[in-house]
Design an enzyme around this catalytic site. Structure first.
Site, PDB file in Angstrom:
ATOM      1  N   TYR A  11      -4.075   3.110   7.319  1.00  0.00           N
ATOM      2  CA  TYR A  11      -5.526   2.490   7.971  1.00  0.00           C
ATOM      3  C   TYR A  11      -5.991   3.395   8.138  1.00  0.00           C
ATOM      4  O   TYR A  11      -6.495   4.720   8.601  1.00  0.00           O
ATOM      5  CB  TYR A  11      -5.353   1.490   7.700  1.00  0.00           C
ATOM      6  CG  TYR A  11      -4.039   0.101   7.215  1.00  0.00           C
ATOM      7  CD1 TYR A  11      -4.840   0.228   5.861  1.00  0.00           C
ATOM      8  CD2 TYR A  11      -3.527   0.044   7.377  1.00  0.00           C
ATOM      9  CE1 TYR A  11      -3.527  -0.445   5.016  1.00  0.00           C
ATOM     10  CE2 TYR A  11      -2.611  -0.361   6.414  1.00  0.00           C
ATOM     11  CZ  TYR A  11      -2.223  -1.332   5.403  1.00  0.00           C
ATOM     12  OH  TYR A  11      -1.687  -1.630   4.663  1.00  0.00           O
ATOM     13  N   SER A  27       0.885  -1.497  -0.266  1.00  0.00           N
ATOM     14  CA  SER A  27      -0.027   0.243   0.218  1.00  0.00           C
ATOM     15  C   SER A  27       0.859   1.330  -0.459  1.00  0.00           C
ATOM     16  O   SER A  27       0.760   2.170  -0.275  1.00  0.00           O
ATOM     17  CB  SER A  27      -0.791   0.039   1.064  1.00  0.00           C
ATOM     18  OG  SER A  27      -2.470  -0.497   0.852  1.00  0.00           O
TER      19      SER A  27
HETATM   20  N1  GLU Z   1      -1.292  -5.286  -2.820  1.00  0.00           N
HETATM   21  C1  GLU Z   1      -2.484  -5.072  -1.582  1.00  0.00           C
HETATM   22  C2  GLU Z   1      -4.296  -5.305  -1.441  1.00  0.00           C
HETATM   23  O1  GLU Z   1      -4.472  -4.715  -2.153  1.00  0.00           O
HETATM   24  C3  GLU Z   1      -1.903  -4.029  -0.211  1.00  0.00           C
HETATM   25  C4  GLU Z   1      -2.815  -3.465   0.797  1.00  0.00           C
HETATM   26  C5  GLU Z   1      -1.918  -3.138   1.920  1.00  0.00           C
HETATM   27  O2  GLU Z   1      -0.629  -3.352   1.667  1.00  0.00           O
HETATM   28  O3  GLU Z   1      -2.291  -2.268   2.423  1.00  0.00           O
HETATM   29  O4  GLU Z   1      -4.831  -5.837  -0.538  1.00  0.00           O
END
Ligand code: GLU
Length: 309
Positions: free
Chosen positions: A245, A65
């Site tokens: 997040y 992310s």
């Molecule tokens: N590639 C991951 C996904 O889309 C990234 C998520 C993340 O790092 O929060 O689930």
């Protein structure tokens, strides 16, 4: 200039490392499940080129992310503010990063911000170029420039591992396509997105990227502007409001540094006008943030009064 090991940082790493036992490496992307939960490393990159570190900074990890904020910067450069924010919002959400819930209740079904998966998929969809190869190469060139490292590559194994298992992201894409927010083939977009997430580097590279953001987009070593100041400012604001997040509020209160994390355990930090931070600690807390990495940033922020608030 080589990165100097710092005893002070090493001490903070030792204190934070203990928290890793309470975390868990992400395994919903099978390749990420192979990481060692006890790893913890940090690099700090100053605008004058100095760098200090602790832990094994040669360890590489994929951006996951963290790539969302870098991709956003490039899309804003290539497409401009109005084009981008017509399709993605600016508001934080209290939901997990991969949630589909808000999309269903929003009219139009525009994702709330570019840091959640739905919003990031929309931003990646805006990357210019005719083929996945052309688009990912544009992004890679940009990332290499920010990190000052021409050798940064994609970890193809991680990209494939995510592509093969990304059914939740597929569902988000189909939903967005049905509502005409995304206008391209879903598998093509997922191919591009999973490659973007699988860009691999170490925490020194990441710290240098953080340093460029902290200096409002200018590489202070050669005076060259890589990101327009206004775009660097927008990216840092998203890092503060949605970068960690649905733990971004608590992170702003306890740590107060613009930051973006990824499920590989990486954290990018940009302390305004001071330095960039790169952290890698793959054991995650229940929100998906590096558990020891957050502790380390908390200790660092408190010891050196780094909070911007
Ligand atoms: N590639 C991951 C996904 O889309 C990234 C998520 C993340 O790092 O929060 O689930």
């Amino acid at each position: 200039m080589p990165c100097q090991t710092s005893e002070e940082l090493q001490h903070l790493v030792e204190l934070s490392k203990k928290y890793a036992v309470n975390g868990k490496v992400a395994d919903y992307i099978p390749e990420l499940g192979k990481a060692n939960p006890n790893d913890l490393s940090i690099a700090i990159h100053y605008p004058d080129g100095r760098c200090i570190s602790a832990g094994d900074i040669s360890k590489k990890f994929t951006l996951q992310s963290i790539s969302k904020v870098i991709c956003l910067a490039l899309v804003l450069i290539e497409r401009g503010f109005d084009y981008a924010f017509e399709l993605v919002g600016m508001e934080p959400t209290g939901d997990p990063f991969n949630s589909i819930a808000k999309l269903e209740t929003m009219v139009p079904a525009k994702p709330l911000n570019p840091m959640i998966n739905a919003g990031a998929l929309v931003v990646t969809h805006m990357l210019k170029g005719n083929t996945v190869e052309e688009r990912i190469n544009r992004l890679l060139t940009f990332i290499r420039q920010l990190a000052g490292n021409p050798n940064i590559e994609i970890n193809e194994k991680v990209a494939r591992s995510e592509f093969e298992t990304a059914d939740l992201n597929r569902a988000l894409c189909y939903f967005l396509r049905q509502h005409k927010i995304i206008k391209e083939d879903v598998e093509t977009l997922l191919d591009l997105y999973t490659k973007q997430c699988a860009v691999e580097m170490n925490c020194l590279d990441l710290a240098r990227i953080g340093m460029i953001f902290s200096m409002d987009g200018v590489d202070p070593l050669n005076g060259k502007r890589i990101i327009p100041g206004e775009i660097a400012r927008i990216c840092k604001t998203f890092m503060v409001t949605c970068g960690m997040y649905n733990a971004s509020g608590e992170f702003a209160i306890k740590i107060g540094i613009p930051a973006k994390s990824g499920v590989s355990g990486g954290i990018l930090g940009a302390v305004p006008r001071k330095f960039g931070i790169g952290i890698f600690g793959p054991a995650l807390d229940e929100k998906g943030n590096s558990i020891a990495g957050i502790k380390l940033l908390e200790l660092l922020s408190r010891s050196y009064r780094l909070s911007m608030f």
